[in-house]
Design an enzyme around this catalytic site. Sequence first.
Site, PDB file in Angstrom:
ATOM      1  N   TYR A  52       0.810  -1.334  -0.088  1.00 56.20           N
ATOM      2  CA  TYR A  52      -0.006  -0.186   0.005  1.00 56.20           C
ATOM      3  C   TYR A  52       0.955   1.328   0.154  1.00 56.20           C
ATOM      4  O   TYR A  52       1.880   1.367   0.405  1.00 56.20           O
ATOM      5  CB  TYR A  52      -0.907   0.005   1.277  1.00 56.20           C
ATOM      6  CG  TYR A  52      -2.175  -0.955   0.947  1.00 56.20           C
ATOM      7  CD1 TYR A  52      -3.369  -0.310   0.909  1.00 56.20           C
ATOM      8  CD2 TYR A  52      -2.129  -2.266   1.143  1.00 56.20           C
ATOM      9  CE1 TYR A  52      -4.628  -1.094   0.571  1.00 56.20           C
ATOM     10  CE2 TYR A  52      -3.295  -3.050   1.123  1.00 56.20           C
ATOM     11  CZ  TYR A  52      -4.345  -2.466   0.824  1.00 56.20           C
ATOM     12  OH  TYR A  52      -5.674  -3.295   0.413  1.00 56.20           O
ATOM     13  N   GLU A  53       0.256   2.592  -0.500  1.00 55.60           N
ATOM     14  CA  GLU A  53       1.056   3.927  -0.354  1.00 55.60           C
ATOM     15  C   GLU A  53       1.756   4.067   0.733  1.00 55.60           C
ATOM     16  O   GLU A  53       2.702   4.814   0.573  1.00 55.60           O
ATOM     17  CB  GLU A  53       0.127   4.709  -1.116  1.00 55.60           C
ATOM     18  CG  GLU A  53      -0.275   4.375  -2.508  1.00 55.60           C
ATOM     19  CD  GLU A  53      -1.428   5.264  -3.264  1.00 55.60           C
ATOM     20  OE1 GLU A  53      -1.642   6.376  -2.290  1.00 55.60           O
ATOM     21  OE2 GLU A  53      -1.806   5.090  -4.278  1.00 55.60           O
ATOM     22  N   SER A  54       1.100   3.711   1.924  1.00 53.30           N
ATOM     23  CA  SER A  54       1.341   4.156   3.091  1.00 53.30           C
ATOM     24  C   SER A  54       2.982   3.542   3.662  1.00 53.30           C
ATOM     25  O   SER A  54       3.659   3.795   4.342  1.00 53.30           O
ATOM     26  CB  SER A  54       0.407   3.938   4.110  1.00 53.30           C
ATOM     27  OG  SER A  54      -0.106   2.620   4.143  1.00 53.30           O
TER      28      SER A  54
END
Length: 253
Positions: A52-54
């Site tokens: 995920y982008e995080s």
Amino acid sequence: MKNKNFTSKEMMVVSASRFLKDDDIVFIGIGLPSLAANLAKRVQAPNISMIYESGTLDTKPERLPLSIGDDELSKKALAVISVPEVFNYYLQGGKIEIGFLGAAQVDKFGNINTTIIGKDYKNPKVRLPGAGGAPEIAAFCKDTLIMLRQTKRNFVNKLDFITSVGFADGNNSRDKLNFISNGPKAIITDLGILEPCKVTQEFILTHIHEGVSIQEVKDATGWPLKISENIKTTSSPSLKELEILRKLEATQN
């Protein structure tokens, strides 16, 4: 066993999930891409690694995350690293196979606009969320999948702004940009699936969803849509796919 009791959104999500293979490394954000990836992990691709982008690597959420900052993503992740590390070392390093992208507008060469609606950048009709990591995803993931509903407002002949490059102007013009990736593999919509012509890179209709006519798809496209000579009807969602998909969506309620 098949079930015809499904929505166009469910057909789109299921169709997208089927593009994912076991052992794929997938870069995803929140929303429909997250739903499709989590469905694939529970059906045909249990060993996909979701990033995920995080900055959560190989995460295994038990429910759908509400945002990329949801602590559900870090609970069972292999590791949590900084966002710059994700982009610099994993994404730009060419280590991610599939990237999901959404769009406000897309053109016939798979270029994406998520920046503005209107020709005047400083005074647009609508200012959209912007690029985020989409330009890097489009440039560095081995393949990208684009998901959005198909309407003439979204499928336009000319973008108001190019946020993320697909195949540029077609006819191998993307190659001049020296991207390390292949470009968009498919555009998955609520009406069907479009894939690029191997020669021109223009997206053509290759699959049509059950209950949808070719004329409906043409009417929802802002350019003269070309139809594959071997167009297929998308396989309907199975009872298993629908059951898991609906359980996943219920975790957000």
